[in-house]
Design a protein around this motif. Structure first.
Motif, PDB file in Angstrom:
ATOM      1  N   LEU A 122       0.829  -1.210   0.000  1.00 52.37           N
ATOM      2  CA  LEU A 122       0.000   0.000   0.000  1.00 52.37           C
ATOM      3  C   LEU A 122       0.861   1.256   0.000  1.00 52.37           C
ATOM      4  N   ASP A 123       1.954   1.249   0.779  1.00 55.02           N
ATOM      5  CA  ASP A 123       2.849   2.408   0.815  1.00 55.02           C
ATOM      6  C   ASP A 123       3.424   2.682  -0.569  1.00 55.02           C
ATOM      7  N   HIS A 124       3.806   1.618  -1.273  1.00 52.59           N
ATOM      8  CA  HIS A 124       4.350   1.778  -2.619  1.00 52.59           C
ATOM      9  C   HIS A 124       3.285   2.354  -3.558  1.00 52.59           C
ATOM     10  N   GLU A 125       2.052   1.882  -3.425  1.00 54.44           N
ATOM     11  CA  GLU A 125       0.964   2.406  -4.259  1.00 54.44           C
ATOM     12  C   GLU A 125       0.715   3.885  -3.958  1.00 54.44           C
ATOM     13  N   LEU A 126       0.792   4.251  -2.668  1.00 55.53           N
ATOM     14  CA  LEU A 126       0.600   5.651  -2.292  1.00 55.53           C
ATOM     15  C   LEU A 126       1.681   6.538  -2.906  1.00 55.53           C
ATOM     16  N   LEU A 127       2.936   6.074  -2.868  1.00 55.46           N
ATOM     17  CA  LEU A 127       4.028   6.846  -3.453  1.00 55.46           C
ATOM     18  C   LEU A 127       3.837   7.024  -4.955  1.00 55.46           C
ATOM     19  N   THR A 128       3.378   5.984  -5.619  1.00 51.81           N
ATOM     20  CA  THR A 128       3.127   6.067  -7.057  1.00 51.81           C
ATOM     21  C   THR A 128       2.046   7.092  -7.359  1.00 51.81           C
ATOM     22  N   LEU A 129       0.985   7.092  -6.552  1.00 53.07           N
ATOM     23  CA  LEU A 129      -0.112   8.037  -6.748  1.00 53.07           C
ATOM     24  C   LEU A 129       0.327   9.472  -6.439  1.00 53.07           C
ATOM     25  N   LEU A 130       1.153   9.645  -5.397  1.00 53.72           N
ATOM     26  CA  LEU A 130       1.643  10.980  -5.066  1.00 53.72           C
ATOM     27  C   LEU A 130       2.528  11.540  -6.177  1.00 53.72           C
ATOM     28  N   ALA A 131       3.347  10.675  -6.769  1.00 54.78           N
ATOM     29  CA  ALA A 131       4.191  11.107  -7.883  1.00 54.78           C
ATOM     30  C   ALA A 131       3.339  11.535  -9.073  1.00 54.78           C
ATOM     31  N   GLU A 132       2.285  10.786  -9.347  1.00 58.76           N
ATOM     32  CA  GLU A 132       1.379  11.129 -10.444  1.00 58.76           C
ATOM     33  C   GLU A 132       0.677  12.458 -10.163  1.00 58.76           C
ATOM     34  N   ARG A 133       0.283  12.667  -8.901  1.00 62.48           N
ATOM     35  CA  ARG A 133      -0.375  13.924  -8.544  1.00 62.48           C
ATOM     36  C   ARG A 133       0.585  15.099  -8.729  1.00 62.48           C
ATOM     37  N   ARG A 134       1.850  14.898  -8.392  1.00 61.58           N
ATOM     38  CA  ARG A 134       2.858  15.957  -8.580  1.00 61.58           C
ATOM     39  C   ARG A 134       3.000  16.317 -10.058  1.00 61.58           C
ATOM     40  N   ARG A 135       3.022  15.306 -10.919  1.00 62.92           N
ATOM     41  CA  ARG A 135       3.138  15.580 -12.355  1.00 62.92           C
ATOM     42  C   ARG A 135       1.938  16.376 -12.856  1.00 62.92           C
ATOM     43  N   LEU A 136       0.769  16.065 -12.327  1.00 62.74           N
ATOM     44  CA  LEU A 136      -0.435  16.789 -12.720  1.00 62.74           C
ATOM     45  C   LEU A 136      -0.399  18.236 -12.238  1.00 62.74           C
ATOM     46  N   SER A 137       0.309  18.488 -11.130  1.00 66.41           N
ATOM     47  CA  SER A 137       0.431  19.860 -10.631  1.00 66.41           C
ATOM     48  C   SER A 137       1.124  20.751 -11.652  1.00 66.41           C
ATOM     49  N   VAL A 138       2.116  20.213 -12.362  1.00 69.90           N
ATOM     50  CA  VAL A 138       2.792  20.981 -13.410  1.00 69.90           C
ATOM     51  C   VAL A 138       1.829  21.259 -14.554  1.00 69.90           C
ATOM     52  N   ASP A 139       0.998  20.277 -14.898  1.00 65.57           N
ATOM     53  CA  ASP A 139      -0.001  20.489 -15.955  1.00 65.57           C
ATOM     54  C   ASP A 139      -0.989  21.582 -15.545  1.00 65.57           C
ATOM     55  N   VAL A 140      -1.333  21.608 -14.249  1.00 64.25           N
ATOM     56  CA  VAL A 140      -2.216  22.659 -13.748  1.00 64.25           C
ATOM     57  C   VAL A 140      -1.560  24.023 -13.949  1.00 64.25           C
ATOM     58  N   ALA A 141      -0.260  24.115 -13.619  1.00 63.62           N
ATOM     59  CA  ALA A 141       0.458  25.384 -13.771  1.00 63.62           C
ATOM     60  C   ALA A 141       0.452  25.844 -15.227  1.00 63.62           C
ATOM     61  N   LYS A 142       0.656  24.928 -16.154  1.00 64.12           N
ATOM     62  CA  LYS A 142       0.659  25.281 -17.585  1.00 64.12           C
ATOM     63  C   LYS A 142      -0.702  25.838 -18.010  1.00 64.12           C
TER      64      LYS A 142
END
Length: 394
Positions: free
Chosen positions: A18-38
């Motif tokens: 579960l911890d590994h899945e959470l880290l994967t999801l957090l990384a994906e959310r971070r990438r989306l934050s850049v898309d939000v900025a654009k």
């Protein structure tokens, strides 16, 4: 037939998955934050939308309750996630506005050597920007400033205030005369510990080494040690080095536990500051100012000298109030060589490039004897959006 309960090893394996899945999801959310900025750049929308944040947090609290998750637990997690998202978007916009500042390596001067609080702050600030450091330890705040002014360092890190001991006047005095610009800020939680060689009994300590600021911030605990000798050092790192070199059971230093480990010291007493919520605000200075996108939460710092007439300062502060500009800091320092004359340092939550801030500065220039902008820089202090929690009695 009842289900066979999982063994402890099986439970731990599932938690790790579960911890590994959470880290994967957090990384994906971070990438989306850049898309939000654009997207926000395209439509010229400010980075922070607190109405949107409030609605999002309220829904998350509601959804969390359906899973028996406490509201405070949900908020503590997502406040951190939102803060990270804001800072990521902010860094993206700053990189576009300041392409010449995007360096893989930066020379940074700070007070003390490895393990000082300024060292920890420098590492945290530049790690956020994915910049490798060339560390330049200094013996004084004046040397930190001079190292940047002469071009030997790209940036300098200076502590300006602490929630326990207040403003650091020596730094404000340096800012009065420097040509450098403030280009960033960082607020660092300060966790003071009593550090010794090995596991010593605090009652056996008769000599304490520390920088004057930690001494002041931990004065209540220091008083409990009785009549001990207090040795003031140029930095926290210097204090830890001296205790390590002495290698005696009766001496101690005040510093961070992780920093103490660098010097082979053990934390025998933690959380010794007068206030539990102990933070130090640092500023980052450089030879050239930075451009701050109008979409980015920003602060502007300036100094001014008013006339000696009654009400002169109030008249200047009314300029800010009338324009709805929030002042977060007002500090006065004497002007060297001019008895009874003071210089006022002002921090405001405003972008110098905005029309309202330009208007304020224009009017302040006519009201003051002297005014100088020390810098406009992205605000790294992301205040959490307030959310009304449901009544626990409902």
């Amino acid at each position: 037939m009842p289900d066979t309960p999982l063994s402890l090893d099986e439970i731990r394996t599932r938690i790790s998955q579960l911890d590994h899945e959470l880290l994967t999801l957090l990384a994906e959310r971070r990438r989306l934050s850049v898309d939000v900025a654009k997207n926000k750049i395209a439509i010229q929308k400010p980075i922070r939308d607190q109405a949107r944040e409030q609605a999002l947090l309220e829904k998350l609290v509601s959804d969390g309750s359906a899973h028996q998750l406490d509201a405070h637990y949900v908020l503590s997690i997502f406040h951190t996630i939102i803060e990270d998202s804001v800072l990521i978007q902010q860094r993206y916009l700053q990189a576009l506005a300041n392409p010449d500042n995007q360096r893989p390596v930066a020379r940074v001067s700070f007070l003390g050597s490895q393990g000082s609080y300024s060292y920890l702050a420098a590492r945290q600030y530049f790690s956020r920007k994915q910049t490798e450091l060339v560390e330049m330890a200094c013996d004084s705040f004046k040397q930190v400033v001079e190292t940047v002014e002469t071009g030997h360092a790209d940036y300098g890190l200076l502590p300006v205030e602490n929630t326990s001991s207040g403003s650091i006047n020596e730094v404000y005095d340096q800012l009065q005369h420097t040509r450098l610009s403030i280009v960033g800020e960082l607020t660092l939680p300060i966790a003071h510990c009593l550090l010794t060689v090995g596991h010593q009994d605090p009652s056996h300590i008769d000599t304490l080494y520390a920088h004057p600021q930690p001494h002041q911030q931990c004065s209540e605990y220091v008083d409990t040690l009785g009549k001990i000798k207090k040795v003031y050092c140029s930095s926290t790192a210097d204090a830890m080095q001296q205790v390590a070199d002495l290698n005696q059971p009766n001496v101690a230093a005040i510093g961070h536990a992780a920093s103490g480990e660098l010097y082979g010291l053990t934390a025998i007493k933690t959380d010794i500051a007068n206030q539990q919520q102990n933070y130090t605000r640092f500023i980052v200075v450089a030879r050239k100012p930075v451009k701050v996108s109008k979409l980015t939460p920003a602060k502007t710092t300036f100094i001014m000298s008013t006339s000696q007439q009654a009400g002169s300062l109030v008249e200047c502060l009314m300029v800010l109030r009338e324009r709805g500009i929030n002042m977060t800091k007002l500090e006065s320092r004497p002007v060297l060589g001019n008895p009874w004359e003071e210089m006022f340092y002002v921090d405001v939550e405003a972008n110098m490039a905005s029309d309202v801030m330009q208007s304020a500065l224009d009017e302040l220039t006519t009201l003051t004897r002297y005014l100088k902008v020390l810098g406009c820089y992205p605000s790294e202090t992301i205040s959490p959006t307030e959310v009304s929690l449901p009544d626990s009695n409902d």
